[in-house]
Design an enzyme around this catalytic site. Structure first.
Site, PDB file in Angstrom:
ATOM      1  N   LYS A 226      43.047  47.336  37.022  1.00 40.11           N
ATOM      2  CA  LYS A 226      42.888  46.868  38.403  1.00 40.11           C
ATOM      3  C   LYS A 226      43.821  47.590  39.370  1.00 40.11           C
ATOM      4  O   LYS A 226      43.732  47.408  40.592  1.00 40.11           O
ATOM      5  CB  LYS A 226      43.102  45.359  38.461  1.00 40.11           C
ATOM      6  CG  LYS A 226      42.027  44.576  37.706  1.00 40.11           C
ATOM      7  CD  LYS A 226      42.356  43.105  37.614  1.00 40.11           C
ATOM      8  CE  LYS A 226      41.240  42.354  36.890  1.00 40.11           C
ATOM      9  NZ  LYS A 226      41.056  42.826  35.494  1.00 40.11           N
TER      10      LYS A 226
ATOM     11  N   VAL B 129      42.020  41.672  27.952  1.00 40.47           N
ATOM     12  CA  VAL B 129      42.228  41.434  26.528  1.00 40.47           C
ATOM     13  C   VAL B 129      41.687  40.053  26.176  1.00 40.47           C
ATOM     14  O   VAL B 129      41.888  39.083  26.903  1.00 40.47           O
ATOM     15  CB  VAL B 129      43.715  41.546  26.133  1.00 40.47           C
ATOM     16  CG1 VAL B 129      44.165  42.975  26.152  1.00 40.47           C
ATOM     17  CG2 VAL B 129      44.595  40.702  27.030  1.00 40.47           C
TER      18      VAL B 129
ATOM     19  N   GLY C 152      41.373  36.537  24.535  1.00 38.32           N
ATOM     20  CA  GLY C 152      42.304  35.537  24.039  1.00 38.32           C
ATOM     21  C   GLY C 152      43.562  35.390  24.852  1.00 38.32           C
ATOM     22  O   GLY C 152      44.379  34.521  24.560  1.00 38.32           O
TER      23      GLY C 152
ATOM     24  N   ARG D 204      34.785  36.433  43.681  1.00 39.65           N
ATOM     25  CA  ARG D 204      35.959  35.854  44.325  1.00 39.65           C
ATOM     26  C   ARG D 204      36.739  36.937  45.072  1.00 39.65           C
ATOM     27  O   ARG D 204      36.534  38.134  44.839  1.00 39.65           O
ATOM     28  CB  ARG D 204      36.838  35.186  43.268  1.00 39.65           C
ATOM     29  CG  ARG D 204      36.170  34.017  42.576  1.00 39.65           C
ATOM     30  CD  ARG D 204      36.966  33.521  41.401  1.00 39.65           C
ATOM     31  NE  ARG D 204      37.073  34.508  40.337  1.00 39.65           N
ATOM     32  CZ  ARG D 204      37.662  34.285  39.162  1.00 39.65           C
ATOM     33  NH1 ARG D 204      38.205  33.111  38.918  1.00 39.65           N
ATOM     34  NH2 ARG D 204      37.717  35.242  38.256  1.00 39.65           N
TER      35      ARG D 204
ATOM     36  N   GLU E 276      37.916  40.688  43.730  1.00 37.88           N
ATOM     37  CA  GLU E 276      37.160  41.117  42.552  1.00 37.88           C
ATOM     38  C   GLU E 276      36.196  42.246  42.907  1.00 37.88           C
ATOM     39  O   GLU E 276      35.762  42.384  44.050  1.00 37.88           O
ATOM     40  CB  GLU E 276      36.368  39.948  41.962  1.00 37.88           C
ATOM     41  CG  GLU E 276      37.209  38.942  41.220  1.00 37.88           C
ATOM     42  CD  GLU E 276      36.360  37.929  40.487  1.00 37.88           C
ATOM     43  OE1 GLU E 276      36.760  37.507  39.395  1.00 37.88           O
ATOM     44  OE2 GLU E 276      35.294  37.549  41.006  1.00 37.88           O
TER      45      GLU E 276
END
Length: 641
Positions: free
Chosen positions: A411, A449, A451, A541, A544
């Site tokens: 990002k 990632v 989890g 949102r 994003e």
């Protein structure tokens, strides 16, 4: 078969085998009676010696019903050594000591050795054979028919375990495998019934009630194909652990579990250059910031395996540091662990920690990472992600730290969010420190990632447990995904490859549509999309974008010695960059308005283009046709594996 019974059988065999050998050699039973002075001493001397050899080689201390190739090799070794002693007795000891007038014939000793080895092997292998046969006869009720996917070594182990343990409730009927050389062959008396594309027809024809995936290194696309075949047939799918789980010794190779979303995204196992990575940590002091977070905690686990002298765990949340500290104490009792509760924004505290411990390598994982939250908390994003990184970098420079690895994000490329912009500025801070002070300071950039805290998978699972709906921002939203252990392995590898000032990019594979992950999770939960659980598109949102990018077109991207790590060298930093960064931090600390802080970010990063919230409005009659287009612009490189 009890070992004392084996001892008695061996003793009998050591009498019978020489007698048979003499008879075969001279083709006359009456010869035995005429030559007892040779036969009896040979049996009486060689027999006890060979029993002594068998005993000392552990032939009576093994569970022969679990015998394998290793035990067969032991039988052959014992038989060979015993034959050597028997030959010495028959060829030299008996004639020299005048026990017999002549030596025992060569052919007798050879035949005796062969018969003795066969005699001691037979009852032991019979015990193993009976163990494999008996479970099928002992079943009081038939198990659930199971089709094993894969026909390799792991599949063989799984099938043997299911056959030997009827209490597991499975009755393997055969295997499927895409290896054409295995088709129409038998494995453990079970047939290889076809390729993976034949699963549906085999399930229908044989009434299979369970699929068992026995391919720990299979790609995610193969796992998805099998799982979807099972779901289409209405039967569940189990799997053996993945290769990373086996390597980390979290489980054994034949334990079965339900298929998880990580399995569907499985890729080639990461091969780590352990020698290069060990230089970062082995017998050194290593410091990890954000040690209680998802990435930080996994960094601590993998670094602890490299046997550092000390591992410094720095974190702001006491509970998360408490959890990882006790986990590491249990798993790595030999590693010296130093837990430190500190905020990276506390410049004096961070400097004091570095002066005290003087770390050889630093992994800076402390950060605010949630995009929507940081849009509403701009001051926190700047002070934590930028000022915190500046504090840690300066402290590392002052303490003569050799290696510094900053955990960045995809990002940070052409950022559209405050979080991405702050991480990009943090990359520039690390780059400046590396170039100005000629230190091995690098950044590692990767995507989502699985989890980690706040990732889509736990969110989707909570929504599924609540009965839905599962909320997805946009049907074409795509992200790169990687498991936490895989990402950390590559972070360590990148740290070892760094020379200073680079940004390393991890090969994240192909981007995956978020709606596909939601659909797979719903189906893995045994539910149907649209019938049991709805998927609701809520709109993008603030901050994003539909597609993430891994590097700028202006970056010079090169390959490295590791196939899953790329190196990007940024251009020359603009004059006065640190002065402007310090002005931004000062404005945030003085709590200037959010819009003013965003303007500071835009001045620092011309590529920062904030995105407002964008509702998803499907075209009339087309619920999944896009109303928002966000394809990468010309001149921007989108990373594809």
């Amino acid at each position: 078969m009890r070992n004392r019974h084996l001892f008695l059988l061996d003793a009998a065999a050591l009498v019978v085998a020489p007698l048979v050998a003499f008879v075969v050699r001279f083709e006359d039973v009456s010869w035995l009676g005429e030559n007892l002075r040779m036969v009896l001493p040979y049996i009486l001397l060689a027999g006890p010696v060979r029993l002594f050899v068998f005993y000392n080689l552990g032939m009576y201390r093994r569970l022969w019903r679990h015998a394998s190739i290793g035990e067969l090799r032991q039988i052959l070794v014992a038989g060979g050594i015993a034959a050597v002693f028997a030959a010495m007795i028959g060829f030299w000891i008996m004639p020299i000591s005048q026990i017999s007038a002549s030596r025992v014939p060569f052919s007798v000793v050879f035949i005796d050795a062969f018969l003795t080895t066969a005699a001691i092997a037979l009852p032991r292998l019979l015990a193993r054979t009976l163990r494999l046969k008996n479970p099928r006869r002992r079943r009081t009720e038939p198990g659930r028919p199971a089709l094993i996917v894969g026909a390799g070594d792991t599949a063989k182990l799984v099938a043997k375990e299911l056959i030997a343990n009827p209490r597991l409730g499975f009755e393997p009927i055969g295997f499927v495998d895409d290896d054409l050389t295995k088709q129409n062959h038998m494995l453990l008396e079970l047939p290889v019934m076809g390729t993976l594309s034949a699963i549906k027809s085999i399930v229908e024809q044989h009434g299979v009630s369970e699929l068992i995936i026995a391919m720990p290194s299979a790609h995610g696309e193969v796992i998805r194909k099998v799982v979807r075949s099972g779901l289409d047939c209405g039967i569940p799918t189990l799997t053996v652990p993945s290769l990373p789980e086996l390597i980390s010794a979290k489980t054994n190779g034949t334990s079965l579990r339900e298929v998880e979303i990580q399995d569907l995204l499985r890729r080639e196992p990461v091969v780590t250059d352990l020698a290069a990575v060990a230089e970062l940590a082995t017998s050194e002091t290593v410091l990890v910031t954000g040690a209680g977070g998802s990435i930080g905690a996994e960094l601590c686990r993998q670094i602890a395996r490299l046997a550092p002298t000390r591992l410094i765990l720095v974190g702001h949340g006491e509970n998360s540091i408490f959890d990882i500290l006790h986990e590491l104490h249990a798993d790595f009792p030999e590693v010296s662990l130093v837990p430190i509760i500190a905020d990276v924004r506390d410049r004096k505290r961070i400097a004091a920690i570095f002066r005290l411990h003087k770390p050889h390598a630093v992994f800076h994982a402390a950060a605010h990472k949630h995009v929507p939250l940081m849009e509403e908390n701009v001051i926190e994003a700047i002070t934590n992600n930028i000022f915190g990184t500046l504090n840690v970098v300066d402290a590392a420079l002052e303490s003569a730290c050799e290696h510094f690895v900053f955990i960045s994000t995809d990002k940070a490329v052409r950022p559209t969010s405050v979080m991405g912009a702050t991480k990009r500025i943090a990359e520039l801070i690390v780059q400046r420190a590396a170039s100005k002070h000629e230190r091995n300071f690098v950044s590692v950039r990767f995507g989502n990632v699985l989890g980690s805290r706040g990732s889509v998978v736990p969110t989707f699972l909570r929504q599924i447990r609540a009965g839905g709906p599962v909320t997805v921002t946009h049907p074409e939203m795509q992200r790169y995904f990687m498991t936490i252990p895989e990402a950390v392995q590559l972070v360590l590898q990148a740290g070892a490859l760094g020379r200073g000032g680079e940004v390393f990019l991890l090969d994240m594979g192909e981007p995956i549509r978020i709606v596909e992950i939601a659909t797979d999770l719903i189906r893995l939960s045994g539910l149907t999309v649209g019938t049991d659980i709805e998927i609701k598109f809520t709109g993008m949102r603030p901050g994003e974008k539909l597609y993430e990018e891994m590097f700028f077109s202006a970056e010079n991207v090169l390959t490295t010695d590791h196939p899953k790590v790329l190196r990007a060298r940024n251009g020359i930093l603009p004059q006065g960059i640190m002065r402007r960064i310090e002005a931004l931090v000062s404005a945030a600390q003085s709590e200037h308005p959010d819009e003013e802080l965003r303007q500071h970010l835009r001045n620092l990063l011309p590529d920062f283009h904030p995105h407002p919230a964008l509702p998803f409005v499907p075209s009339e009659g087309e619920s999944k046709e896009l109303s928002v287009k966000d394809t990468p612009p010309d001149g921007v490189a989108v990373f594809r594996a």
